[in-house]
Design an enzyme around this catalytic site. Structure first.
Site, mmCIF file in Angstrom:
data_model
loop_
_atom_site.group_PDB
_atom_site.id
_atom_site.type_symbol
_atom_site.label_atom_id
_atom_site.label_comp_id
_atom_site.label_asym_id
_atom_site.label_seq_id
_atom_site.Cartn_x
_atom_site.Cartn_y
_atom_site.Cartn_z
ATOM 1 C CG HIS A 74 -2.621 -4.505 -7.539
ATOM 2 N ND1 HIS A 74 -1.785 -3.781 -8.360
ATOM 3 C CD2 HIS A 74 -2.226 -4.207 -6.276
ATOM 4 C CE1 HIS A 74 -0.916 -3.103 -7.632
ATOM 5 N NE2 HIS A 74 -1.170 -3.352 -6.358
ATOM 6 C CB SER A 115 9.885 2.119 -2.727
ATOM 7 O OG SER A 115 9.882 0.795 -3.168
ATOM 8 N N GLY A 116 9.102 0.202 -0.047
ATOM 9 C CA GLY A 116 9.720 -0.904 0.684
ATOM 10 C C GLY A 116 10.137 -0.638 2.116
ATOM 11 N N GLY A 165 0.826 -1.207 0.000
ATOM 12 C CA GLY A 165 0.000 0.000 0.000
ATOM 13 C C GLY A 165 0.855 1.250 0.000
ATOM 14 C CG ASN A 166 1.306 3.028 -2.707
ATOM 15 O OD1 ASN A 166 0.338 3.459 -3.317
ATOM 16 N ND2 ASN A 166 1.895 1.883 -3.015
ATOM 17 C CG HIS A 215 -2.071 -4.729 -1.680
ATOM 18 N ND1 HIS A 215 -0.795 -5.221 -1.764
ATOM 19 C CD2 HIS A 215 -2.172 -3.798 -2.670
ATOM 20 C CE1 HIS A 215 -0.144 -4.610 -2.743
ATOM 21 N NE2 HIS A 215 -0.954 -3.743 -3.298
ATOM 22 C CB SER A 273 5.063 4.734 -3.316
ATOM 23 O OG SER A 273 4.195 3.791 -3.887
ATOM 24 C CD GLU A 329 1.497 0.627 -8.003
ATOM 25 O OE1 GLU A 329 1.502 1.315 -9.040
ATOM 26 O OE2 GLU A 329 1.393 -0.612 -8.002
HETATM 27 ZN ZN LIG Z 1 -0.346 -2.426 -4.701
#
Ligand SMILES: [Zn+2]
Length: 222
Positions: A160, A47-48, A27-28, A99, A76, A78
């Site tokens: 997704h 990210s991550g 998620g973000n 998610h 991110s 996304e």
């Molecule tokens: Zn995703």
């Protein structure tokens, strides 16, 4: 810089984690705001990075073209999708991607959620469409998400997860929670029997309420 904006993004990301909408590093969250010189900026989760160890300094600030302005971590995966939604929706102030379980259940069926509930129509804009599948982080996914989102405040991503937006972070979080509740009702209703769409009058009233709340330009076409 922009400590308050970055802290707000961090707090929303932690709330998503605490309330079970995301797991691990999935998620973000982002929000859009104006910088001191009037330019458009976006603060987004990195990210991550696990949410429990994330700090406000980890939140990345980008300009409207996605160039980094503050923060040392990569943004991110996304980011392209968040920026595409901001470009397509002038009044979007925050975007949340999760998610969450029930949204993911419906997303893997690739069947849209019809307009089932009054609050769904009044706050999310009506039916919830499913964006065609594309690889996470790809420009194709961003384009598919924007196309399926249309003038509404929520969309599912095939196989997704889910995306919700609002004029600010609180509203985007609330829409994310409402999307998950709507997906849960839809998924369970389809197990019990037929999920019937709202009667026409209720649908029209809900759409009018959505248009009044979010602006006539956002009201879905009749
Ligand atoms: Zn995703």
């Amino acid at each position: 810089m922009w400590e308050e904006r970055r802290t707000q993004v961090l707090e929303t990301a932690r709330r998503l984690c605490r309330d079970g909408f995301v797991l691990g590093t999935t998620g973000n969250v982002s929000q859009r705001f104006r910088g001191p010189e009037g330019g458009e900026l976006v603060a987004i989760t990195p990210s991550g990075r696990p949410y429990d160890t994330m700090t406000a300094d980890d939140i990345v600030v980008l300009d409207a073209q996605g160039r980094p302005v503050a923060g040392d971590l990569p943004p991110s995966i996304e980011t392209v999708m968040h920026l595409a939604i901001y470009r397509a929706r002038s009044n979007a102030g925050a975007v949340v991607h999760t998610h969450s379980v029930y949204a993911s259940i419906v997303a893997v069926t690739c069947r849209e959620i019809p307009a089932l509930l009054d609050d769904q129509v009044a706050f999310l804009g009506g039916e919830i469409k499913v964006a065609e599948y594309a690889l996470p982080g790809s420009p194709q996914l961003a384009g598919n998400a924007v196309a399926a989102l249309g003038p509404r405040n929520a969309v599912l991503l095939a196989n997704h997860g889910a995306v919700a937006l609002g004029r600010d972070l609180r509203e985007a979080f609330d829409h994310c929670a409402l999307l998950e509740k709507t997906a849960q009702v839809c998924a369970l209703a389809r197990m019990v029997g037929e999920a019937r769409e709202l009667p026409r009058g209720a649908l029209e009233a809900g759409r009018a309420a959505f248009g009044a709340r979010f602006g006539d330009a956002l009201a879905p076409a009749p």
